[in-house]
Design a protein around this motif. Structure first.
Motif, PDB file in Angstrom:
ATOM      1  N   ALA A 100     -26.576 -35.026 -24.497  1.00 14.25           N
ATOM      2  CA  ALA A 100     -26.032 -33.970 -23.759  1.00 14.25           C
ATOM      3  C   ALA A 100     -24.747 -33.708 -24.388  1.00 14.25           C
ATOM      4  O   ALA A 100     -24.601 -32.400 -24.539  1.00 14.25           O
ATOM      5  N   GLY A 101     -23.861 -34.447 -24.878  1.00 13.06           N
ATOM      6  CA  GLY A 101     -22.583 -33.983 -25.594  1.00 13.06           C
ATOM      7  C   GLY A 101     -22.967 -33.251 -26.735  1.00 13.06           C
ATOM      8  O   GLY A 101     -22.478 -32.302 -27.186  1.00 13.06           O
ATOM      9  N   ILE A 102     -23.812 -33.917 -27.562  1.00 12.56           N
ATOM     10  CA  ILE A 102     -24.208 -33.026 -28.874  1.00 12.56           C
ATOM     11  C   ILE A 102     -24.828 -31.654 -28.673  1.00 12.56           C
ATOM     12  O   ILE A 102     -24.502 -30.757 -29.390  1.00 12.56           O
ATOM     13  N   GLY A 103     -25.628 -31.584 -27.741  1.00 13.47           N
ATOM     14  CA  GLY A 103     -26.158 -30.223 -27.377  1.00 13.47           C
ATOM     15  C   GLY A 103     -25.492 -29.216 -26.740  1.00 13.47           C
ATOM     16  O   GLY A 103     -25.205 -28.122 -27.156  1.00 13.47           O
ATOM     17  N   VAL A 104     -24.203 -29.695 -25.970  1.00 15.34           N
ATOM     18  CA  VAL A 104     -23.324 -28.737 -25.331  1.00 15.34           C
ATOM     19  C   VAL A 104     -22.353 -28.479 -26.717  1.00 15.34           C
ATOM     20  O   VAL A 104     -21.896 -27.103 -26.698  1.00 15.34           O
ATOM     21  N   TYR A 105     -22.148 -29.254 -27.556  1.00 13.41           N
ATOM     22  CA  TYR A 105     -21.181 -28.865 -28.612  1.00 13.41           C
ATOM     23  C   TYR A 105     -21.726 -27.972 -29.478  1.00 13.41           C
ATOM     24  O   TYR A 105     -21.023 -27.053 -29.986  1.00 13.41           O
ATOM     25  N   ARG A 106     -23.265 -27.871 -29.639  1.00 19.60           N
ATOM     26  CA  ARG A 106     -23.683 -26.853 -30.509  1.00 19.60           C
ATOM     27  C   ARG A 106     -23.929 -25.629 -29.712  1.00 19.60           C
ATOM     28  O   ARG A 106     -24.024 -24.501 -30.398  1.00 19.60           O
ATOM     29  N   TRP A 107     -24.048 -25.722 -28.324  1.00 21.52           N
ATOM     30  CA  TRP A 107     -24.391 -24.441 -27.663  1.00 21.52           C
ATOM     31  C   TRP A 107     -23.203 -23.835 -27.444  1.00 21.52           C
ATOM     32  O   TRP A 107     -23.298 -22.483 -27.214  1.00 21.52           O
ATOM     33  N   ALA A 108     -22.175 -24.487 -26.979  1.00 24.85           N
ATOM     34  CA  ALA A 108     -20.827 -23.808 -26.529  1.00 24.85           C
ATOM     35  C   ALA A 108     -20.692 -22.671 -27.454  1.00 24.85           C
ATOM     36  O   ALA A 108     -20.206 -21.455 -26.933  1.00 24.85           O
ATOM     37  N   PRO A 109     -20.314 -22.794 -28.605  1.00 29.34           N
ATOM     38  CA  PRO A 109     -20.133 -21.423 -29.352  1.00 29.34           C
ATOM     39  C   PRO A 109     -20.746 -20.231 -29.426  1.00 29.34           C
ATOM     40  O   PRO A 109     -20.302 -19.115 -29.107  1.00 29.34           O
TER      41      PRO A 109
END
Length: 212
Positions: free
Chosen positions: A88-97
């Protein structure tokens, strides 16, 4: 032994159901907040470091118990939840920008649309103000310079009018959100050109803005 295994599976399932969403949501929210601050924050390392500490601290206050409790009940459940939290953390990190960029574009489009609506209203006011010099016989007689294109100020006014009208009616330029600020800028130029033409024609500034 079988009963103990079944009981362990049941407890692990309950821990997964109860603590899993909390853990994943807290990790995702913490990563999103930290990522957003890193993308949007201005210069000032000391302040960013302090904010980063509190973001991570608050996120840990929720995430650590949500991971620790299931791990004590069932190590396999804890391992599964840890993997889910990392994913979840990796997904949000990539999706946030991408999300923040899209939200910024939508905000800019709304601001640009509001600017265009204001420009259209201003454009209508300027055209109504100029039309009386052309349609009102008394104004035409008193101030013939406003319709004499041989004068440089009047010629510049007519060009500014054409440019603003073209941008207003052309959907490929400044008349739609996303098309830039060409139309509002053209209306601003039109207002300046009209004021110059009125001043060159000897029209008092107060009277120039009175309705016909």
């Amino acid at each position: 032994m079988t009963e103990g295994l079944v009981q362990g599976l049941v407890e692990g399932a309950w821990a997964l159901v109860l603590c899993g969403p909390v853990l994943v949501a807290s990790v995702a929210a913490t990563v999103f907040v930290v990522r957003r601050r890193s993308l949007l924050a201005s210069d000032g390392g000391g302040q960013r470091s302090d904010q980063l500490f509190w973001d991570l601290f608050l996120g840990s206050c929720v995430a650590v118990p949500a991971l620790l409790i299931p791990t004590l009940i069932s190590p396999l459940t804890g391992l599964f939840l840890a993997g889910a939290a990392v994913a979840a953390g990796i997904g949000v990190y990539r999706w946030a920008p991408r999300y923040l960029a899209g939200r910024s574009r939508r905000r800019d489009d709304l601001a640009r649309e509001a600017a265009h609506q204001a420009a259209r209203a201003r454009h209508d006011e300027l055209m109504a103000r100029w039309s009386r010099y052309e349609l009102d016989p008394a104004c035409s007689i008193d101030y013939p310079a406003l319709t004499d294109v041989r004068l440089p100020e009047t010629s510049a006014l007519i060009k500014a009018m054409r440019a603003a009208e073209q941008l207003r009616s052309d959907p490929g330029h400044g008349s739609v959100p996303g098309g830039g600020n060409e139309y509002p800028d053209a209306v601003t130029s039109l207002a300046a050109s009209l004021a110059d033409a009125e001043r060159a024609a000897g029209i008092p500034s107060g009277k120039a803005r009175q309705p016909g």
